[in-house]
Scaffold this active site. Structure first.
Site, PDB file in Angstrom:
ATOM      1  N   GLU A 166     -35.545   8.411  -2.216  1.00  0.00           N
ATOM      2  CA  GLU A 166     -35.286   9.628  -1.436  1.00  0.00           C
ATOM      3  C   GLU A 166     -36.427   9.975  -0.480  1.00  0.00           C
ATOM      4  OE1 GLU A 166     -34.087  14.120  -2.530  1.00  0.00           O
ATOM      5  OE2 GLU A 166     -32.905  12.540  -3.431  1.00  0.00           O
ATOM      6  N   ASP A 208     -33.040  10.817  -6.002  1.00  0.00           N
ATOM      7  CA  ASP A 208     -33.408  11.795  -7.004  1.00  0.00           C
ATOM      8  C   ASP A 208     -32.289  11.871  -8.032  1.00  0.00           C
ATOM      9  OD1 ASP A 208     -35.671  13.126  -7.264  1.00  0.00           O
ATOM     10  OD2 ASP A 208     -35.081  14.939  -6.195  1.00  0.00           O
ATOM     11  N   TYR A 244     -38.952  15.320 -14.229  1.00  0.00           N
ATOM     12  CA  TYR A 244     -38.037  15.789 -13.178  1.00  0.00           C
ATOM     13  C   TYR A 244     -37.787  17.300 -13.265  1.00  0.00           C
ATOM     14  CZ  TYR A 244     -33.920  15.982 -10.194  1.00  0.00           C
ATOM     15  OH  TYR A 244     -33.040  16.296  -9.200  1.00  0.00           O
TER      16      TYR A 244
END
Length: 707
Positions: A9, A105, A307
């Site tokens: 990303e 992601d 994350y």
């Protein structure tokens, strides 16, 4: 050439991945080596087509063209030369390879970004998905050994698409509808599926605050054995009643009627999801939700935390064996982790629960050593680290004491709290204690015997009732998470999350949008609705657009699409129906203008609004005004001038500086709304030395001249 193409990303993540899988050669726009090519996007490359991409006439904002329902939704590349160059590289690689690995992601947004790019690049190769929770070398390596089938995430992509289409249908149609029907001049009234109900909550609170009238009240208190008791009766409304009460208390001794000590515990704080982290950072450091998201995203990219865009406070059960290792690695916190590491880490039900974890788990440290961080990131890291450690500490044991007494017929009460074993509170021993609303401070009471009695010192306490509290970002995020329901219970909050407004990752952005549009403003930590924001909500008669409940139901349907339990097409049809009904309703509504202007505008011929209090001056956001020339695009701020967002075709621009004079926002607004400014001093005409005074005028040819 049998290449596998990985698409990340952003460039920094691509570099990390390339490093681990051995793609060491740097090429233009990608890395290559070991049978892999690793390339990247930088966030959103594609977007849904705009109205004018479907039909020429949708370029113009006209009531008769609403609602705009495209026959099918298309995507296009965003207009940006950097994006277009990088996309060409991706397209070329994808069309020549034997397999694509989507390394976006690992969330709904990431899935959408990558799928749209692959769709646009006409990818025909089979696609695999890298799905990881942190960017450490170990996590990337494990992820590549366990690549998932792309189809596993089809529902996630469907939910992302449905969300984007839903936001387009409602946002594009409602914004044009309300702007054309109710706004004056060049104002745009922005309406959105999530931003409008959020604004409605703030406006509602604002109205309660504005309507609040403070009242005096009187309470009876008394001191017995150095302990202050409060009368357990309704607050007294007059000083007269209070004086009578006081006289009565002076005639009778104090008697203890009950003494109760109960042992209890304060459960450990839950691990962080994104919202809880934003709430905590706002309370402790005054960080905005948007800033906190930036800092935690940086920590994730620096491999220090997992994350961040998550909405669960649990870990999956397979992480249990790894916890001790992470705690061991957190050397800056060794004083706090030592007692935990002395025994096996307990497998707590409040921490580990596979049923509560979908794609990701709560935000925790990776154990890598945090060095050289900027102060803000350090503070956020510290919040995450301590919360992680505190989760495994023993519970905090307390005892609560309640003492009841009476003076004559008047009942009295006092409560106290004592910490017997601090447990997890040791992790926060250095924190400044914050007193929560109505929460008992730690107060140790002496031992009282039932039936004892004696002299006491009564007094009157006078107080004022206080207005409802304004939202802060912390309380607003909580309200968005529970669609406006007041919830303190953790279990209940978990259940309501599916119906919250917006997603954890987008809430910060929504709040920022409301600030940017000047619908809300911040004073210290508090958030207030501006007059514009209040007028906008008052104009919207359709409950659907304002209701947090209903938006919460849309959110729930999006979650169900994600789980494969609801069809995307059904969702789309429901939204189309809603937009059609809304359009019909608003087109026939009676007029009520919203005026947002620095000067009072001429009164419209229709019904005049009843006179209100004089309003504060309104602020016009120049970037939200329409271009005066093509009347279809907003203005954009460049380096030296404002120009039409569609400058290539329309060509309108308005420089910041004219005839040697830097224009103020008011000058620019006047030129755009009235076609000319008031007199300006100090204008320099080319070829003449002296400065002149004059008005600037926007001519029929859209050039500016002096008069």
């Amino acid at each position: 050439m049998n290449m596998k193409v990985c698409i990340a990303e952003k460039p920094s993540v691509a570099r990390d991945i390339a490093e681990v899988i051995g793609a060491k050669q740097r090429k233009d726009g990608y890395y290559e080596g070991n049978g892999y090519q690793v390339t990247w996007t930088f966030g959103h490359f594609c977007t849904l087509k705009e109205p004018h991409d479907y039909y020429e006439q949708w370029k113009f904002w006209r009531l008769e063209d609403l609602p705009m329902i495209p026959p099918s939704f298309g995507i296009k590349l965003i207009e940006n030369s950097g994006v277009q160059k990088q996309f060409k590289i991706i397209e070329t690689l994808v069309q020549a390879c034997e397999e694509v690995i989507n390394c976006g992601d690992a969330g709904q947004e990431g899935e959408l970004i990558q799928r749209w790019v692959l769709l646009k690049a006409k990818c025909a190769a089979p696609i695999k998905r890298l799905w990881i929770s942190s960017l450490t070398v170990e996590a990337i390596r494990d992820g590549f050994q366990n690549l998932k089938a792309s189809e596993q995430y089809n529902n996630l992509y469907a939910a992302g698409s449905a969300r984007a289409i839903g936001d387009w249908l409602l946002g594009m149609n409602a914004t044009r509808l309300f702007t054309k029907k109710f706004a004056q001049g060049k104002v745009v009234l922005s309406i959105g599926r999530v931003q409008t109900p959020t604004l409605a909550m703030i406006v509602q609170r604002q109205k309660e605050i504005n309507a609040f009238v403070s009242e005096d009240y009187w309470e009876l208190k008394t001191i017995y054995r150095e302990t202050e008791f409060t009368a357990a009766i309704d607050r007294l409304k007059t000083p007269d009643k209070a004086a009578k009460g006081l006289a009565y208390l002076k005639e009778h001794p104090f008697e203890v009627t009950s003494f109760e000590k109960k042992d209890g515990k304060e459960g450990n704080p839950r691990l962080f999801d994104l919202t809880a982290l934003q709430v905590e950072a706002n309370k402790k450091f005054g960080f905005s939700a948007d800033d906190t998201l930036k800092y935690i995203q940086n920590l994730y990219e620096k491999k220090l935390t997992t994350y961040p865009r998550v909405d669960t406070t649990y870990l999956s059960e397979d992480l249990h064996p790894k916890i001790a290792g992470i705690l061991q690695d957190m050397t800056p916190y060794s004083a706090l982790t030592a007692p935990l590491l002395a025994a096996p880490i307990p497998k707590l039900k409040t921490v580990f629960d596979d049923k509560k974890v979908t794609d990701h788990h709560a935000i925790i440290p990776t154990g890598q050593h945090p060095g050289g961080l900027p102060l803000e990131e350090k503070r956020i890291y510290d919040l995450v680290a301590r919360r992680f450690i505190a989760a495994f500490y023993p519970e905090c044991k307390i005892s609560n004491t309640t003492v009841l007494g009476k003076v004559g017929q008047v009942p009295f009460k006092v409560t106290g709290k004592q910490i017997i074993e601090p447990g997890w509170k040791e992790v926060y021993a250095n924190d400044v204690k914050e007193k929560k609303e109505g929460e008992e401070e730690e107060k140790i009471l002496p031992h009282f015997e039932v039936g004892e009695s004696g002299p006491h010192t009564p007094r009157i306490h006078q107080g004022k009732t206080s207005p409802p509290k304004a939202f802060t970002e912390a309380t607003l995020l909580r309200a968005m998470e529970t669609a406006g329901k007041q919830v303190d219970d953790e279990e209940m909050r978990e259940l309501l999350k599916d119906n919250g407004i917006g997603r954890p990752s987008t809430r910060a952005n929504i709040i920022e949008t409301l600030f940017r549009r000047k619908y809300i403003e911040k004073k210290k930590k508090n958030i207030y609705a501006t007059q514009t924001g209040m007028d906008l909500i008052d104009t919207i008669q359709t409950e659907l657009l304002k209701s947090a409940e209903l938006t919460g139901q849309w959110e729930r349907k999006l979650r169900l699409i994600e789980k494969g339990e609801y069809a995307m097409d059904t969702f789309k049809d429901e939204l189309i129906q809603m937009v059609v009904d809304l359009t019909k309703e608003v087109k026939t509504a009676s007029y009520k203008f919203i005026t947002i202007a620095p000067d009072p505008p001429p009164v419209p011929e229709e019904k005049e609004k009843p006179k209100k209090e004089p309003k504060p001056k309104k602020v016009v956001v120049i970037e939200e005004m329409q271009c005066p020339k093509c009347k279809t695009h907003p203005l954009k701020k460049g380096n030296t001038a404002y120009g039409c967002a569609n400058f290539k075709e329309c060509g309108f621009k308005l420089p910041f500086e004219i005839l040697g004079k830097k224009l103020t926002d008011k000058h620019i607004t006047d030129l755009l709304t009235k076609g000319k400014t008031a007199k300006i001093k100090g204008l320099k005409v080319p070829g003449s030395e002296e400065e002149r005074e004059g008005k600037l005028e926007l001519g029929a040819d859209f050039n500016i001249s002096m008069t």
